[in-house]
Design a protein around this motif. Structure first.
Motif, PDB file in Angstrom:
ATOM      1  N   GLY A  90     -45.077 -26.112 -75.166  1.00 22.86           N
ATOM      2  CA  GLY A  90     -45.596 -27.225 -75.946  1.00 22.86           C
ATOM      3  C   GLY A  90     -47.034 -27.582 -75.628  1.00 22.86           C
ATOM      4  O   GLY A  90     -47.630 -28.422 -76.301  1.00 22.86           O
ATOM      5  N   SER A  91     -47.615 -26.954 -74.610  1.00 29.80           N
ATOM      6  CA  SER A  91     -48.996 -27.226 -74.255  1.00 29.80           C
ATOM      7  C   SER A  91     -49.932 -26.714 -75.341  1.00 29.80           C
ATOM      8  O   SER A  91     -49.677 -25.683 -75.967  1.00 29.80           O
ATOM      9  CB  SER A  91     -49.328 -26.556 -72.915  1.00 29.80           C
ATOM     10  N   THR A  92     -51.037 -27.440 -75.544  1.00 31.75           N
ATOM     11  CA  THR A  92     -52.024 -26.986 -76.529  1.00 31.75           C
ATOM     12  C   THR A  92     -52.773 -25.752 -76.043  1.00 31.75           C
ATOM     13  O   THR A  92     -53.519 -25.144 -76.812  1.00 31.75           O
ATOM     14  CB  THR A  92     -53.045 -28.098 -76.825  1.00 31.75           C
ATOM     15  N   HIS A  93     -52.580 -25.406 -74.772  1.00 33.58           N
ATOM     16  CA  HIS A  93     -53.261 -24.225 -74.236  1.00 33.58           C
ATOM     17  C   HIS A  93     -52.425 -22.960 -74.412  1.00 33.58           C
ATOM     18  O   HIS A  93     -52.799 -21.893 -73.936  1.00 33.58           O
ATOM     19  CB  HIS A  93     -53.556 -24.423 -72.745  1.00 33.58           C
ATOM     20  N   GLY A  94     -51.265 -23.075 -75.083  1.00 36.61           N
ATOM     21  CA  GLY A  94     -50.423 -21.910 -75.280  1.00 36.61           C
ATOM     22  C   GLY A  94     -49.477 -21.704 -74.119  1.00 36.61           C
ATOM     23  O   GLY A  94     -49.401 -22.499 -73.179  1.00 36.61           O
ATOM     24  N   ALA A  95     -48.735 -20.600 -74.171  1.00 33.13           N
ATOM     25  CA  ALA A  95     -47.709 -20.352 -73.166  1.00 33.13           C
ATOM     26  C   ALA A  95     -48.277 -19.860 -71.846  1.00 33.13           C
ATOM     27  O   ALA A  95     -47.583 -19.863 -70.836  1.00 33.13           O
ATOM     28  CB  ALA A  95     -46.702 -19.325 -73.703  1.00 33.13           C
ATOM     29  N   ALA A  96     -49.530 -19.414 -71.845  1.00 29.94           N
ATOM     30  CA  ALA A  96     -50.114 -18.850 -70.630  1.00 29.94           C
ATOM     31  C   ALA A  96     -50.749 -19.944 -69.790  1.00 29.94           C
ATOM     32  O   ALA A  96     -51.421 -20.839 -70.304  1.00 29.94           O
ATOM     33  CB  ALA A  96     -51.151 -17.794 -70.975  1.00 29.94           C
ATOM     34  N   GLY A  97     -50.531 -19.878 -68.469  1.00 27.50           N
ATOM     35  CA  GLY A  97     -51.174 -20.786 -67.540  1.00 27.50           C
ATOM     36  C   GLY A  97     -51.861 -19.981 -66.454  1.00 27.50           C
ATOM     37  O   GLY A  97     -51.502 -18.826 -66.191  1.00 27.50           O
ATOM     38  N   TYR A  98     -52.863 -20.574 -65.826  1.00 24.26           N
ATOM     39  CA  TYR A  98     -53.635 -19.878 -64.804  1.00 24.26           C
ATOM     40  C   TYR A  98     -53.534 -20.639 -63.480  1.00 24.26           C
ATOM     41  O   TYR A  98     -53.577 -21.874 -63.461  1.00 24.26           O
ATOM     42  CB  TYR A  98     -55.097 -19.756 -65.239  1.00 24.26           C
ATOM     43  N   VAL A  99     -53.396 -19.875 -62.402  1.00 24.41           N
ATOM     44  CA  VAL A  99     -53.249 -20.472 -61.071  1.00 24.41           C
ATOM     45  C   VAL A  99     -54.177 -19.750 -60.105  1.00 24.41           C
ATOM     46  O   VAL A  99     -54.248 -18.515 -60.105  1.00 24.41           O
ATOM     47  CB  VAL A  99     -51.795 -20.355 -60.563  1.00 24.41           C
ATOM     48  N   THR A 100     -54.877 -20.505 -59.285  1.00 25.27           N
ATOM     49  CA  THR A 100     -55.741 -19.902 -58.276  1.00 25.27           C
ATOM     50  C   THR A 100     -55.849 -20.850 -57.089  1.00 25.27           C
ATOM     51  O   THR A 100     -55.182 -21.877 -57.047  1.00 25.27           O
ATOM     52  CB  THR A 100     -57.129 -19.579 -58.864  1.00 25.27           C
ATOM     53  N   CYS A 101     -56.701 -20.499 -56.127  1.00 28.60           N
ATOM     54  CA  CYS A 101     -56.894 -21.305 -54.925  1.00 28.60           C
ATOM     55  C   CYS A 101     -58.377 -21.615 -54.743  1.00 28.60           C
ATOM     56  O   CYS A 101     -59.234 -20.809 -55.105  1.00 28.60           O
ATOM     57  CB  CYS A 101     -56.390 -20.572 -53.676  1.00 28.60           C
ATOM     58  N   LEU A 102     -58.646 -22.752 -54.157  1.00 32.19           N
ATOM     59  CA  LEU A 102     -60.019 -23.125 -53.855  1.00 32.19           C
ATOM     60  C   LEU A 102     -60.598 -22.221 -52.771  1.00 32.19           C
ATOM     61  O   LEU A 102     -61.760 -21.831 -52.814  1.00 32.19           O
ATOM     62  CB  LEU A 102     -60.059 -24.585 -53.407  1.00 32.19           C
ATOM     63  N   ASP A 103     -59.747 -21.877 -51.813  1.00 32.66           N
ATOM     64  CA  ASP A 103     -60.144 -21.011 -50.700  1.00 32.66           C
ATOM     65  C   ASP A 103     -59.615 -19.601 -50.955  1.00 32.66           C
ATOM     66  O   ASP A 103     -58.402 -19.396 -51.094  1.00 32.66           O
ATOM     67  CB  ASP A 103     -59.578 -21.550 -49.387  1.00 32.66           C
ATOM     68  N   GLU A 104     -60.508 -18.635 -51.031  1.00 37.28           N
ATOM     69  CA  GLU A 104     -60.104 -17.254 -51.325  1.00 37.28           C
ATOM     70  C   GLU A 104     -59.110 -16.709 -50.312  1.00 37.28           C
ATOM     71  O   GLU A 104     -58.254 -15.883 -50.645  1.00 37.28           O
ATOM     72  CB  GLU A 104     -61.351 -16.358 -51.383  1.00 37.28           C
TER      73      GLU A 104
END
Length: 336
Positions: A90-104
């Motif tokens: 239901g998100s306006t960004h579509g079914a895909a989400g992105y996840v990452t970290c501040l510290d590599e």
């Protein structure tokens, strides 16, 4: 940055009142059509607890958390709960989400957690019902203080199948605090007070619980006047924010007990609900200012929101409620 108004920043964390938390989420989800406009949400792991956000990307500032006892890595289930806020159905960004970290350096931990299998839930926790504790108490050969009965019950309880006994340490702690009052209460009353939403680690709420219980056994009536703390303007400092959050929890406790201690015992419930809403609104004003979306004029306008909640009154108690637990006399405006 928030200070330059490039991004409006919402905030969610565990101590935030539920009303304020929901408001922060709703403002973020409203996007450009809302005031204040939030484009960034800064949150603790509380974001993973039932908040549906119209969000595209989650950035972990850390892959560790302090759980009250130690600093430990986030579990795979915690990581998935938080990461799962991105790209929800239901998100306006579509079914895909992105996840990452501040510290590599945290990225390997993130990848490992997301790739791991979820641990199946094989057990469920149960707290004893009053009837079970009553039956156990009647089986004891010698009378014991309630906190000792709870401790003995914890040691003796045997559950079958997938069930385990829930942690009763907070109940035991509350019972210990109320030990000097238990001769004035029956077993069911003690049980109710000890399952109330009061953490033994929350000093402000614990003091309120003791005050309420003392008035309950002494007068069989509790009034709003025993809550002497006040919040009438939006918090400006961490200490003021902490005090506002504590006061919200005290109001919450008052209303919870009011619904369980019989009619007429806890008076002024409508008034306390209004005051609780006032505190939640003022906390939201403070969060908007910290998030860089509330300038001075808007702060003054928003800070008046409590007057629409409490009829334009400044946190005053009904006449006749003027004597606190310590016997101090105050002047109050007439009850609306």
């Amino acid at each position: 940055s928030a200070g330059s108004n490039r991004h409006g920043v919402g905030m969610v964390y565990g101590a935030l009142p539920p009303e304020a938390r929901r408001t922060q989420a709703a403002l973020f989800n409203a996007g450009a059509s809302a005031w204040p406009r939030y484009s960034v949400m800064v949150a603790s792991d509380a974001i993973g607890m039932g908040l549906n956000l119209n969000i595209r990307r989650i950035v972990f500032a850390s892959m560790h958390k302090y759980d009250g006892a130690e600093l430990r890595p986030l579990t795979p289930s915690e990581v998935k709960q938080i990461a799962g806020r991105a790209g929800r159905f239901g998100s306006t960004h579509g079914a895909a989400g992105y996840v990452t970290c501040l510290d590599e350096d945290d990225l390997p931990l993130l990848r490992e957690a997301l790739a791991s299998s979820s641990t199946p839930i094989t057990q469920a926790c149960l707290l004893p019902r009053f009837e079970q504790l009553e039956q156990y108490s009647n089986s004891l050969k010698h009378p014991l203080p309630f906190h000792k009965r709870l401790s003995k019950f914890t040691s003796a309880a045997q559950l079958s199948g997938p069930y385990i006994l829930a942690d009763m340490s907070n109940m035991v702690s509350l019972a210990r605090v109320l030990t000097h009052l238990e001769d004035e209460m029956d077993l069911e009353e003690m049980y109710t007070w000890c399952i109330s939403p009061a953490s033994a680690d929350d000093i402000a709420v614990l003091q309120a619980l003791l005050t309420f219980a003392t008035l309950y056994v002494g007068q069989h009536q509790v009034t709003p006047a025993c809550i002497t703390a006040q919040v009438t303007t939006a918090p400006r400092t961490p200490a003021e924010m902490k005090a506002a959050e504590e006061l919200f929890r005290v109001y919450d406790l008052y209303l919870w007990l009011a619904g369980r201690m019989g009619p007429g015992v806890f008076q002024g419930r409508k008034f306390i609900r209004q005051q609780r809403q006032q505190v939640a609104e003022l906390i939201n004003v403070a969060l908007q200012e910290m998030g860089g979306v509330c300038d001075g004029s808007k702060r003054q306008r928003a800070a008046k929101v409590y007057k629409s909640v409490s009829g334009g009154r400044v946190n005053t108690w009904p006449s006749g409620y003027g004597r606190t637990l310590l016997g101090q006399r105050h002047q109050f405006e007439p009850w609306p």
